[in-house]
Design an enzyme around this catalytic site. Structure first.
Site, mmCIF file in Angstrom:
data_model
loop_
_atom_site.group_PDB
_atom_site.id
_atom_site.type_symbol
_atom_site.label_atom_id
_atom_site.label_comp_id
_atom_site.label_asym_id
_atom_site.label_seq_id
_atom_site.Cartn_x
_atom_site.Cartn_y
_atom_site.Cartn_z
ATOM 1 N N CYS A 158 0.818 -1.219 0.000
ATOM 2 C CA CYS A 158 0.000 0.000 0.000
ATOM 3 C C CYS A 158 0.855 1.275 0.000
ATOM 4 C CB CYS A 158 -0.935 0.003 1.202
ATOM 5 S SG CYS A 158 -0.110 -0.309 2.766
ATOM 6 N N HIS A 253 -2.256 7.037 3.116
ATOM 7 C CA HIS A 253 -0.796 7.123 3.186
ATOM 8 C C HIS A 253 -0.343 8.322 2.366
ATOM 9 C CE1 HIS A 253 -0.818 3.427 5.249
ATOM 10 N NE2 HIS A 253 -0.233 2.631 4.372
#
Length: 363
Positions: A158, A253
């Protein structure tokens, strides 16, 4: 009888498993018919097995509540119920490798959210907008496994989604050296603030294994299928060095990135390359594909998690603060949704691509 493909979710009670279930609710092509988890959850309804641990911000879909959870270790039994499976099991790397290949050998395609097979040479690790051609290595994997339709495919970590697509869009300018620092949400560890109260108001400057993945996985995505070796050969540039930091954010993120280019682009060229970048999922109009893969935000204080993490339902990448640097050529900030684009959503898009390419069909 539904024409939709029957989906099994391995590890369906954990956070990523829950994300798969919420994303697949009302999917036009796929229907969750089977959920498998650890022996302690087996035999309970999904609703009972999850209990008060439902971590999504949308309610548990009615269609899955009464599904009786199966034992993920009863491979033949689970595989007999489905056309393919998503894997989000919580086991050791060796156990994951073994069980995913066992499912593949039952002629059941496995699309995994786990890292166990990311460096298996004949397993494609794919961001569908970047390297859809890597699915071609599946034919060599089937030779090795002795299967006709069973195989394993994976999506990458990710953390790289907030900058690897950006660097891909800028390929023509030949980036050759990259420094990235990622500021990673707690859901990347499968946690909420309720589970992890010590993260409130805190930063932890270490996430196990993450820096190596963040430096190496983009190179595998940018590699090529070597037909003689029957495997994916990673690219050798750009070289990437990375630091990964856990921050008190639930989802999203963020990456702060510095880049050196062999061919010096202008700011306008870089922005044009980003907003114009699209891939096979956009051409094929796949159900989960974002219409706009990468957006550029002009405001000085964007992208922000609270404003931008759900861009294109969490499947798009947001970029901002592109400016010249005194040491490197250019720097920018990128943002991606770690459990949608970075995990379950990225895997769903991989399956849509595999279906469109003819690799996944009804059994």
């Amino acid at each position: 009888m539904s024409e939709k493909l029957k989906v099994g979710i391995l590890g369906g009670t954990g956070m990523v498993g829950q994300r798969f279930i919420s994303l697949l609710e009302n999917h036009p092509w796929f229907e969750v018919t089977t959920i498998a988890a650890s022996p302690r959850s087996a035999g309970k309804t999904y609703e009972e097995a999850v209990g008060d641990r439902w971590k999504m911000d949308t309610p548990m879909p009615e269609a899955v509540k009464k599904i009786v959870v199966m034992n993920v270790n009863e491979v033949e039994n689970v595989a007999s119920q489905v056309d393919f499976v998503f894997s989000a099991v919580d086991m050791t790397k060796e156990e994951i490798k073994k069980i995913e290949e066992e499912y593949a050998k039952t002629e059941t395609p496995v699309v995994s959210n786990n890292s166990a097979h990311r460096w298996t040479p004949d397993v494609p690790m794919v961001v569908p907008e970047i390297n859809p051609q890597h699915m071609e290595v599946i034919k060599y994997q089937k030779e090795r496994l002795g299967t006709k339709r069973g195989f394993v495919a994976v999506k990458p970590n990710c953390s790289i989604q907030s900058y690897a697509p950006v660097l891909t869009a800028w390929k023509e300018f030949e980036p050759y050296e990259v420094v990235a620092t990622t500021y990673q949400a707690i859901s990347g560890a499968g946690k909420t603030f309720k589970d992890w109260p010590e993260m409130v108001g805190n930063i932890i400057p270490y996430i196990g294994g993450e820096e190596e993945k963040s430096e190496k996985e983009p190179l595998r995505i940018w590699g090529y299928v070597d037909d003689e070796k029957k495997e994916i050969v990673p690219a050798t540039s750009p070289v990437i060095t990375c630091q990964c930091i856990r921050v008190p954010v639930l989802n999203g993120h963020t990456a702060a990135v510095f880049v050196k280019f062999k061919k010096k682009p202008t700011k306008e060229q870089l922005i044009q390359a980003l907003v114009n970048y699209s891939g096979v999922p956009q051409e094929l109009n796949l159900p989960s594909a974002p219409k706009q893969f990468i957006q550029y935000l002009e405001e000085d204080n964007r992208p922000q998690v609270s404003e931008d993490v759900n861009f294109e339902h969490g499947m798009g990448i947001s970029v901002g603060r592109l400016r010249e640097d005194t040491v490197y050529d250019w720097k920018f900030v990128g943002l991606s949704h770690n459990t949608v684009r970075g995990a379950a959503g990225g895997a769903v898009l991989c399956v849509e691509l595999l279906k469109a390419q003819g690799y996944i069909t009804k059994k």
